[in-house]
Design a protein around this motif. Sequence first.
Motif, PDB file in Angstrom:
ATOM      1  N   SER A 242       0.849  -1.185   0.000  1.00  0.00           N
ATOM      2  CA  SER A 242       0.000   0.000   0.000  1.00  0.00           C
ATOM      3  C   SER A 242       0.888   1.239   0.000  1.00  0.00           C
ATOM      4  N   LEU A 243       0.372   2.348  -0.481  1.00  0.00           N
ATOM      5  CA  LEU A 243       1.155   3.572  -0.554  1.00  0.00           C
ATOM      6  C   LEU A 243       1.366   4.179   0.825  1.00  0.00           C
ATOM      7  N   ALA A 244       2.545   4.779   1.020  1.00  0.00           N
ATOM      8  CA  ALA A 244       2.799   5.528   2.247  1.00  0.00           C
ATOM      9  C   ALA A 244       1.933   6.786   2.242  1.00  0.00           C
ATOM     10  N   LEU A 245       1.525   7.225   3.423  1.00  0.00           N
ATOM     11  CA  LEU A 245       0.636   8.368   3.545  1.00  0.00           C
ATOM     12  C   LEU A 245       1.399   9.625   3.938  1.00  0.00           C
ATOM     13  N   THR A 246       0.903  10.770   3.499  1.00  0.00           N
ATOM     14  CA  THR A 246       1.508  12.048   3.854  1.00  0.00           C
ATOM     15  C   THR A 246       1.184  12.375   5.311  1.00  0.00           C
ATOM     16  N   ASP A 247       2.202  12.733   6.072  1.00  0.00           N
ATOM     17  CA  ASP A 247       2.014  13.108   7.470  1.00  0.00           C
ATOM     18  C   ASP A 247       1.596  14.579   7.518  1.00  0.00           C
ATOM     19  N   ASN A 248       0.343  14.829   7.840  1.00  0.00           N
ATOM     20  CA  ASN A 248      -0.203  16.179   7.854  1.00  0.00           C
ATOM     21  C   ASN A 248      -0.243  16.703   9.286  1.00  0.00           C
ATOM     22  N   PRO A 249       0.574  17.710   9.627  1.00  0.00           N
ATOM     23  CA  PRO A 249       0.618  18.209  11.010  1.00  0.00           C
ATOM     24  C   PRO A 249      -0.703  18.801  11.489  1.00  0.00           C
ATOM     25  N   GLY A 250      -1.481  19.411  10.577  1.00  0.00           N
ATOM     26  CA  GLY A 250      -2.781  19.933  10.968  1.00  0.00           C
ATOM     27  C   GLY A 250      -3.718  18.822  11.412  1.00  0.00           C
ATOM     28  N   LEU A 251      -3.747  17.744  10.643  1.00  0.00           N
ATOM     29  CA  LEU A 251      -4.551  16.572  10.992  1.00  0.00           C
ATOM     30  C   LEU A 251      -4.028  15.936  12.276  1.00  0.00           C
ATOM     31  N   ALA A 252      -2.710  15.907  12.432  1.00  0.00           N
ATOM     32  CA  ALA A 252      -2.095  15.309  13.618  1.00  0.00           C
ATOM     33  C   ALA A 252      -2.432  16.106  14.873  1.00  0.00           C
ATOM     34  N   CYS A 253      -2.423  17.425  14.759  1.00  0.00           N
ATOM     35  CA  CYS A 253      -2.808  18.260  15.895  1.00  0.00           C
ATOM     36  C   CYS A 253      -4.250  17.989  16.291  1.00  0.00           C
ATOM     37  N   ILE A 254      -5.094  17.799  15.303  1.00  0.00           N
ATOM     38  CA  ILE A 254      -6.495  17.476  15.574  1.00  0.00           C
ATOM     39  C   ILE A 254      -6.604  16.110  16.258  1.00  0.00           C
ATOM     40  N   ALA A 255      -5.724  15.167  15.892  1.00  0.00           N
ATOM     41  CA  ALA A 255      -5.697  13.862  16.569  1.00  0.00           C
ATOM     42  C   ALA A 255      -5.379  14.041  18.049  1.00  0.00           C
ATOM     43  N   LEU A 256      -4.483  14.984  18.360  1.00  0.00           N
ATOM     44  CA  LEU A 256      -4.146  15.257  19.761  1.00  0.00           C
ATOM     45  C   LEU A 256      -5.344  15.860  20.500  1.00  0.00           C
ATOM     46  N   GLN A 257      -6.049  16.780  19.856  1.00  0.00           N
ATOM     47  CA  GLN A 257      -7.244  17.358  20.473  1.00  0.00           C
ATOM     48  C   GLN A 257      -8.339  16.301  20.639  1.00  0.00           C
ATOM     49  N   TYR A 258      -8.409  15.383  19.707  1.00  0.00           N
ATOM     50  CA  TYR A 258      -9.364  14.276  19.775  1.00  0.00           C
ATOM     51  C   TYR A 258      -9.129  13.468  21.053  1.00  0.00           C
ATOM     52  N   ILE A 259      -7.851  13.213  21.344  1.00  0.00           N
ATOM     53  CA  ILE A 259      -7.501  12.501  22.577  1.00  0.00           C
ATOM     54  C   ILE A 259      -7.978  13.276  23.795  1.00  0.00           C
ATOM     55  N   LYS A 260      -7.699  14.574  23.796  1.00  0.00           N
ATOM     56  CA  LYS A 260      -7.998  15.390  24.980  1.00  0.00           C
ATOM     57  C   LYS A 260      -9.496  15.482  25.248  1.00  0.00           C
ATOM     58  N   ALA A 261     -10.306  15.224  24.230  1.00  0.00           N
ATOM     59  CA  ALA A 261     -11.757  15.245  24.413  1.00  0.00           C
ATOM     60  C   ALA A 261     -12.214  14.122  25.354  1.00  0.00           C
ATOM     61  N   TYR A 262     -11.372  13.092  25.531  1.00  0.00           N
ATOM     62  CA  TYR A 262     -11.718  11.996  26.425  1.00  0.00           C
ATOM     63  C   TYR A 262     -11.458  12.341  27.890  1.00  0.00           C
ATOM     64  N   GLN A 263     -10.750  13.433  28.133  1.00  0.00           N
ATOM     65  CA  GLN A 263     -10.488  13.932  29.485  1.00  0.00           C
ATOM     66  C   GLN A 263      -9.906  12.853  30.402  1.00  0.00           C
ATOM     67  N   GLY A 264      -9.000  12.062  29.843  1.00  0.00           N
ATOM     68  CA  GLY A 264      -8.309  11.060  30.640  1.00  0.00           C
ATOM     69  C   GLY A 264      -9.113   9.818  30.972  1.00  0.00           C
ATOM     70  N   ASP A 265     -10.292   9.665  30.370  1.00  0.00           N
ATOM     71  CA  ASP A 265     -11.144   8.508  30.655  1.00  0.00           C
ATOM     72  C   ASP A 265     -10.776   7.344  29.742  1.00  0.00           C
ATOM     73  N   CYS A 266      -9.856   6.519  30.203  1.00  0.00           N
ATOM     74  CA  CYS A 266      -9.368   5.393  29.412  1.00  0.00           C
ATOM     75  C   CYS A 266     -10.484   4.373  29.165  1.00  0.00           C
ATOM     76  N   LYS A 267     -11.386   4.231  30.114  1.00  0.00           N
ATOM     77  CA  LYS A 267     -12.479   3.270  29.995  1.00  0.00           C
ATOM     78  C   LYS A 267     -13.382   3.604  28.815  1.00  0.00           C
ATOM     79  N   ALA A 268     -13.539   4.899  28.536  1.00  0.00           N
ATOM     80  CA  ALA A 268     -14.423   5.323  27.442  1.00  0.00           C
ATOM     81  C   ALA A 268     -13.931   4.808  26.102  1.00  0.00           C
ATOM     82  N   VAL A 269     -12.614   4.638  25.961  1.00  0.00           N
ATOM     83  CA  VAL A 269     -12.055   4.104  24.721  1.00  0.00           C
ATOM     84  C   VAL A 269     -12.510   2.664  24.543  1.00  0.00           C
TER      85      VAL A 269
END
Length: 220
Positions: A46-73
């Motif tokens: 499969s083709l390698a994917l472009t690493d997009n920092p804007g998308l990656a930053c959003i991935a970090l914010q996505y994590i923070k939306a869980y507010q540390g609740d590991c069980k919710a995952v």
Amino acid sequence: MAMVLWLLFSPFLFLYVSANTQTKVTDNPADELVAALNANRTAHKSLALTDNPGLACIALQYIKAYQGDCKAVGEAKKPADSEFAETFAPDCGVEASTLSPITGRLLGCQSKYVKPSEAFSMLMKNEKSLEILYNKNHTEVGAGVTGSDGGGPYFWCVLFSNGKHNSSFVAQGGVAKISRPGCFSGANDECSGANDLSRLHQMWLYAITAFVAAGYAFGI
């Protein structure tokens, strides 16, 4: 007196130098996770994917939306799609008009920090995860990793998109906002990893102890 003070503070100085060295040489684990994902994709033809920092930053914010609740995952809960435009993009300085569809999500949580290679194995937990990884519709990828307030549990998130290079998830000024705690891929930013905050805490604890000891010894 000078010799006693040196004996008191030399371990603190050693820890300070060690911590600075660690910060300088530690790679960004989110970058390493993307490298592992792309290596696995190319090995699978499969083709390698472009690493997009804007998308990656959003991935970090996505994590923070869980507010540390590991069980919710584990319960397969996830932030509302509306949060991408309303919260995640603004927090990253990403222009909402450049958001592209999310074509896949991988999210994992562990009580302790693990190496990126172990995090990759954790994320590849079933056939569905592999299908997401090898999906031919993906063109871009972004990864985020963080603990909760600098400690566990530790979250790893990968978002995939089919956006066009240089025209999707575009940050204002060309650079996504750096936020702590946590790291995201493609930001040319070294991340301190899991142990630096505990190292810093140990340094200051030792320093305070040394000052108190010096006070008692010399009547300061």
